[in-house]
Design a protein around this motif. Structure first.
Motif, PDB file in Angstrom:
ATOM      1  N   UNK A  57      37.994 -82.779  46.471  1.00 16.36           N
ATOM      2  CA  UNK A  57      39.010 -82.794  47.511  1.00 16.36           C
ATOM      3  C   UNK A  57      39.879 -81.418  47.821  1.00 16.36           C
ATOM      4  N   UNK A  58      39.929 -80.732  46.892  1.00 17.04           N
ATOM      5  CA  UNK A  58      41.005 -79.613  47.059  1.00 17.04           C
ATOM      6  C   UNK A  58      40.545 -78.275  47.154  1.00 17.04           C
ATOM      7  N   UNK A  59      41.306 -77.460  47.390  1.00 15.56           N
ATOM      8  CA  UNK A  59      41.193 -75.949  47.671  1.00 15.56           C
ATOM      9  C   UNK A  59      41.076 -75.438  46.250  1.00 15.56           C
ATOM     10  N   UNK A  60      42.036 -75.794  45.187  1.00  9.95           N
ATOM     11  CA  UNK A  60      41.773 -75.161  44.057  1.00  9.95           C
ATOM     12  C   UNK A  60      42.059 -73.778  43.756  1.00  9.95           C
ATOM     13  N   UNK A  61      43.146 -73.072  44.285  1.00  3.98           N
ATOM     14  CA  UNK A  61      43.108 -71.737  43.935  1.00  3.98           C
ATOM     15  C   UNK A  61      42.175 -70.867  44.341  1.00  3.98           C
ATOM     16  N   UNK A  62      41.842 -70.040  43.504  1.00 10.08           N
ATOM     17  CA  UNK A  62      40.755 -68.910  43.507  1.00 10.08           C
ATOM     18  C   UNK A  62      39.324 -69.552  43.735  1.00 10.08           C
ATOM     19  N   UNK A  63      39.273 -70.566  43.345  1.00  5.20           N
ATOM     20  CA  UNK A  63      37.840 -71.223  43.326  1.00  5.20           C
ATOM     21  C   UNK A  63      37.689 -71.607  44.879  1.00  5.20           C
TER      22      UNK A  63
END
Length: 226
Positions: A83-89
């Motif tokens: 569900x997330x963007x998750x920083x640099x990922x």
């Protein structure tokens, strides 16, 4: 919708879930429109088709299908792993690129228009680095300061943002569009008066605007042989 419509997608090689959920296709495809829904800043929870962010985009798929009856325009959604963007990922960007690769495997090299909302808008703008992406329509996108714009050079970028959005910042979208224009994009911003982040207020206007914008972006693409 006209043409072939798939269900909730399937699995690819080694049983991995596909990233491309085809909603309309045909034997002959000249262009494609991919839809990217919103999500969270950080979340490793599995993305589900019944989450509100995913459900919110489906009326836009139907509106575009009605406005673009050409059976040779494929319509599909990008399915996220999490569900997330998750920083640099930048997980939804990775999923968008997976969907583009799956699209190319299925129908070959065709021009693509990306339509993304919120986190999906940010992902669509990033994924425009792919040469097959010719245009992006971003709805209430999440545009943090310093978000890259160089990948948008020579591409059409339209941003629609509700002026009552309290989740993502219309001013940040305006700044992004200005920077994209300086970088060589054909970039345009429309503020939707009274519009909110969920695109519920003035919902019919949002649907009509997205359908008309996508139809215009597709019409600007060169036809095969031109």
């Amino acid at each position: 919708m006209a043409g072939h419509e798939s269900g909730s997608g399937g699995t690819g090689a080694h049983g991995a879930a596909t990233a491309l959920l085809t909603r309309r296709t045909s034997r002959s495809v000249r262009a494609a429109v991919l839809f990217l829904h919103g999500g969270s800043v950080d979340s490793r929870a599995r993305s589900r088709h019944w989450h509100p962010a995913a459900v919110r985009m489906r009326p836009f798929v139907r509106a575009v299908a009605a406005a673009v009856p050409d059976a040779d325009v494929l319509l599909a959604e990008v399915r996220y792993r999490v569900r997330g963007w998750n920083g640099q990922d930048a997980d939804p960007v990775r999923d968008a690129h997976r969907a583009l690769r799956e699209l190319a495997t299925q129908v070959g090299d065709v021009p693509v228009v990306l339509v993304g909302h919120s986190m999906g808008g940010r992902a669509a703008l990033r994924a425009a680095v792919a040469p097959e992406v010719r245009a992006v329509l971003a709805l209430g996108p999440w545009c943090p300061e310093g978000e890259p714009v160089e990948q948008l050079r020579d591409k059409d970028v339209v941003v629609l943002h509700g002026d009552r959005d309290r989740i993502t910042d219309p001013a940040a979208s305006a700044a992004f569009v200005r920077r994209a224009g300086v970088a060589g994009a054909r970039a345009h911003l429309e503020l939707v008066k009274g519009g909110d982040h969920a695109m519920i207020r003035r919902g019919q206007y949002w649907h009509r605007s997205v359908a008309a914008t996508v139809a215009g972006l597709l019409a600007a693409l060169p036809r095969p042989g031109q």
